[in-house]
Design a protein around this motif. Sequence first.
Motif, PDB file in Angstrom:
ATOM      1  N   ASP A  99      11.565  10.943 -26.623  1.00 34.58           N
ATOM      2  CA  ASP A  99      12.736  10.697 -25.785  1.00 34.58           C
ATOM      3  C   ASP A  99      12.367   9.755 -24.626  1.00 34.58           C
ATOM      4  O   ASP A  99      11.266   9.811 -24.091  1.00 34.58           O
ATOM      5  CB  ASP A  99      13.274  12.020 -25.230  1.00 34.58           C
ATOM      6  CG  ASP A  99      14.607  11.829 -24.538  1.00 34.58           C
ATOM      7  OD1 ASP A  99      15.639  11.928 -25.223  1.00 34.58           O
ATOM      8  OD2 ASP A  99      14.608  11.545 -23.317  1.00 34.58           O
ATOM      9  N   PRO A 118      13.382  15.429 -24.242  1.00 35.20           N
ATOM     10  CA  PRO A 118      13.648  14.896 -22.906  1.00 35.20           C
ATOM     11  C   PRO A 118      12.883  15.656 -21.817  1.00 35.20           C
ATOM     12  O   PRO A 118      12.613  16.846 -21.962  1.00 35.20           O
ATOM     13  CB  PRO A 118      15.154  15.118 -22.721  1.00 35.20           C
ATOM     14  CG  PRO A 118      15.702  15.453 -24.065  1.00 35.20           C
ATOM     15  CD  PRO A 118      14.580  15.989 -24.881  1.00 35.20           C
ATOM     16  N   GLN A 119      12.558  14.977 -20.754  1.00 34.51           N
ATOM     17  CA  GLN A 119      11.951  15.542 -19.538  1.00 34.51           C
ATOM     18  C   GLN A 119      10.588  16.182 -19.804  1.00 34.51           C
ATOM     19  O   GLN A 119      10.130  17.021 -19.013  1.00 34.51           O
ATOM     20  CB  GLN A 119      12.884  16.575 -18.861  1.00 34.51           C
ATOM     21  CG  GLN A 119      14.357  16.191 -18.798  1.00 34.51           C
ATOM     22  CD  GLN A 119      14.694  15.090 -17.815  1.00 34.51           C
ATOM     23  OE1 GLN A 119      13.810  14.315 -17.431  1.00 34.51           O
ATOM     24  NE2 GLN A 119      15.932  14.967 -17.434  1.00 34.51           N
ATOM     25  N   PRO A 136      12.436  20.133 -24.989  1.00 28.66           N
ATOM     26  CA  PRO A 136      12.773  19.606 -23.662  1.00 28.66           C
ATOM     27  C   PRO A 136      12.086  20.351 -22.526  1.00 28.66           C
ATOM     28  O   PRO A 136      11.986  21.578 -22.553  1.00 28.66           O
ATOM     29  CB  PRO A 136      14.295  19.787 -23.589  1.00 28.66           C
ATOM     30  CG  PRO A 136      14.658  20.728 -24.683  1.00 28.66           C
ATOM     31  CD  PRO A 136      13.621  20.558 -25.742  1.00 28.66           C
TER      32      PRO A 136
END
Lengths: 338, 338, 338
Positions: A99, A118-119, A136
Amino acid sequence: MWSLAKIAAHIKGEVIGDANFEVTSFATLRSAQEDQISFLSNTKYKKYLSDTDAGAVIVSEEFVDLVPNNAIVVDDSYVAYAKAATLLNPTHTIELGVDNSAVVAENVNIPDSASIGPQVVIESDVVLGENVVIGPGCIIQRACHIDANTRLIANVTLCHDVEIGQDVIIHPGVVIGADGFGIANNKGRWIKIPQIGGVKIGNNVEIGSNTTIDRGALEDTIIGNGVKLDNQIQVGHNTVIGENTVIAGCVGIAGSTIIGKNCAIGGGAGLGGHLELVDGVQLTGMTMVTKSISEPGVYSSGIPAEPTQLWHKNVVRYRQMSKLTDRVKELEKLISKK
Amino acid sequence: MWSLAKIAAHIKGEVIGDANFEVTSFATLRSAQEDQISFLSNTKYKKYLSDTDAGAVIVSEEFVDLVPNNAIVVDDSYVAYAKAATLLNPTHTIELGVDNSAVVAENVNIPDSASIGPQVVIESDVVLGENVVIGPGCIIQRACHIDANTRLIANVTLCHDVEIGQDVIIHPGVVIGADGFGIANNKGRWIKIPQIGGVKIGNNVEIGSNTTIDRGALEDTIIGNGVKLDNQIQVGHNTVIGENTVIAGCVGIAGSTIIGKNCAIGGGAGLGGHLELVDGVQLTGMTMVTKSISEPGVYSSGIPAEPTQLWHKNVVRYRQMSKLTDRVKELEKLISKK
Amino acid sequence: MWSLAKIAAHIKGEVIGDANFEVTSFATLRSAQEDQISFLSNTKYKKYLSDTDAGAVIVSEEFVDLVPNNAIVVDDSYVAYAKAATLLNPTHTIELGVDNSAVVAENVNIPDSASIGPQVVIESDVVLGENVVIGPGCIIQRACHIDANTRLIANVTLCHDVEIGQDVIIHPGVVIGADGFGIANNKGRWIKIPQIGGVKIGNNVEIGSNTTIDRGALEDTIIGNGVKLDNQIQVGHNTVIGENTVIAGCVGIAGSTIIGKNCAIGGGAGLGGHLELVDGVQLTGMTMVTKSISEPGVYSSGIPAEPTQLWHKNVVRYRQMSKLTDRVKELEKLISKK
């Protein structure tokens, strides 16, 4: 839609009824509808079998005559349910690649088959196997190794130099490799003992949410192959957990304790430090272990709930046991004189 | 600055003294200064009332004569304190909109009245109600539903298909919807049972930090309206918690247990699996529940702390109770012969 | 490589043997190789001393004759090990500056000596001291103060207005400053009591992974200087923990309890609310504290594990203690008549 023939083939069972009958999903005996399949393993639920609306039921031989619709007969209906439910509920497809919001150190190689959500943060010198899924918000600190097919669901923290095997599942909030609780009292003040050991997690391990596994002081904390840990378990530094041992939620294990293979530890149990439990030990819920256990078997402690008024009285009597013993001794003396 | 008249109107109380007197904030009886308001509910603190410097005190009728300054008289001073403190401490203003660093799936609609903080992840098919606040670092996995006015403070993880009602507050580190602990023993190895149920959280629920609530195996885990959960509670799969039940910190609830409405469970209590507690059950702290409870009332277990030397002796005597019983039996025989 | 002379100088010990001998790292007596240094403190491990391959061993005077190679003689070998291991294992170098992915509020000043990791959130009005390290994924909400040299390893959440002292270490998953469990029953429904106190953490504190420390209701929750907290501890609102007290994993402390200085609380212990423990109290593991403790000393509760069959019998006898007491009383009557 899965035909009973297909399911039976997967779980090595025999269809009694219409092998072409198709089901959509699993449900309990009580809630299942006609296009669903159910199972009976806990005999407590046998009473619901004859009235179930399920289009098919997985059962062992002895209950097949009670099934109102189609049946799949198997040796172990609970294991068959586990396998069939896995067939009917394939893992959700996960997008491969990294991501855009993930922060990955330059020297880390991400296999094409991996998914980095993500993150995420992946620090330097991390090694990832094929098909690894880092969900995530996970933080993977420097020099961790994660083997093939392992999945970190979300928000997992691995501190530096943690090794995770293959086919491991780690649920959210888990922290692996934080410093163990090592302190020395230096003239009234506590000073920190560096925790320079690591953590090694075997293959096929599952770790429940918010469980914590500390790194070793000098040697490693070790979780064997096939170990299953529930939620909110605390594993102290240098603990060793043997293969295929299962531990229910909220168990606390102090440091340097060695737990054997094929043990089963009930929820809320507490194990002191520097103990050794042989293979095949079972502890019921909330058991307090202060000494090593050298024989396999089932162990327990704790007095179950009673109405509070009665509890108060029993606690008082417990504290008077000494006096009661003295009174009995006195009676014995008296009676021997008569 | 709030006038006593305004506060009294809000809590349906009566000012005794100067209704125009203004206060800035709440404080305890002992620490309050002249521009502050305090309250008396726990009679343990009655001794501090006559000497308090507080400009005003919320009390029930019976204590009003002891108040050295202004008073607001109410029926229930603790509830009045809760309401007045809410009036004096409005929720901090939150910036609306989506932070640039948040990663939100394309098909998710963010209401204009919502706030999505930094480093948040919102996966596809998530549905958010009006005024929802998703604090920094929260992870909302696919297909979760979060109703109006609900606030996730920070770093909360919702796994897929979790449903949260209205006016819910979820504190940091909470994990909802992780897989329950479902395993089956297949010839010595543990295999995973897919956890395909969901989690449904009602309205007006509050969930304390690092609490974990697992998703159901086949059916849902359910938390009723108005339930209040403290920190580090473990709720196993398929657990049902009835409306307005409150549970203190560190409680562990094994799977498939049904807890009634209006129960109150003390800190550190442990509940086994597949149990049923009727409405109105109270458990004191650290109580161990191994059987269903079919009558409302207060239940307890555990023997409180004693000096370790005495504890050692009592444990020994506990283990000798069998012998003591035998000795009493023997005495009974002997005495009946005499 | 560290020479024994250098190590001895650091720990104020005396080298017996070759002061120029160099070692690379620490290891246990059993696993150490020739280029490693070990130590003996727990006499349980004395049996491994004479056979160790370690190139050097830190010992107290009384064991020096058993050391097969070089020795460093010290007064307290455990403290010396802690200091020497710190020398040999310097903290990993941390990159200074603010990672590009961090989200830092405009009015926050980041000292040049600080390190702000990836995916961090720092809200407005936060104040950071020199050399502060905020590891990856940490969330620092508004108006927190973090003093010099304090390190948040990763994924730590500080809610608003939390104050952390100097030289503090906070491990992953820790949540500080979430709302305490404050509710009032308003005609059958629970309403929230605003938690408007803060949290103050002293200097030289260490906090283990997934521990939670709630903010105060009206006044602050306070953790004194030098306190060491292990993993998964729950600290309720308005709790006060005195200086240099150490608390092992999984301890639950209900609200408003005051713990003295230099206490040592064993793993899994539970402390009720509104209690007071004087300085110097020790609790063994899983102790249940329901009353204040006004004398220093060691306290315990709980009955350790026994084989389940025996446990069942003992629980039954425990519940019959009342009858047993009655039988003894009856015997006493009978015998006094004879």
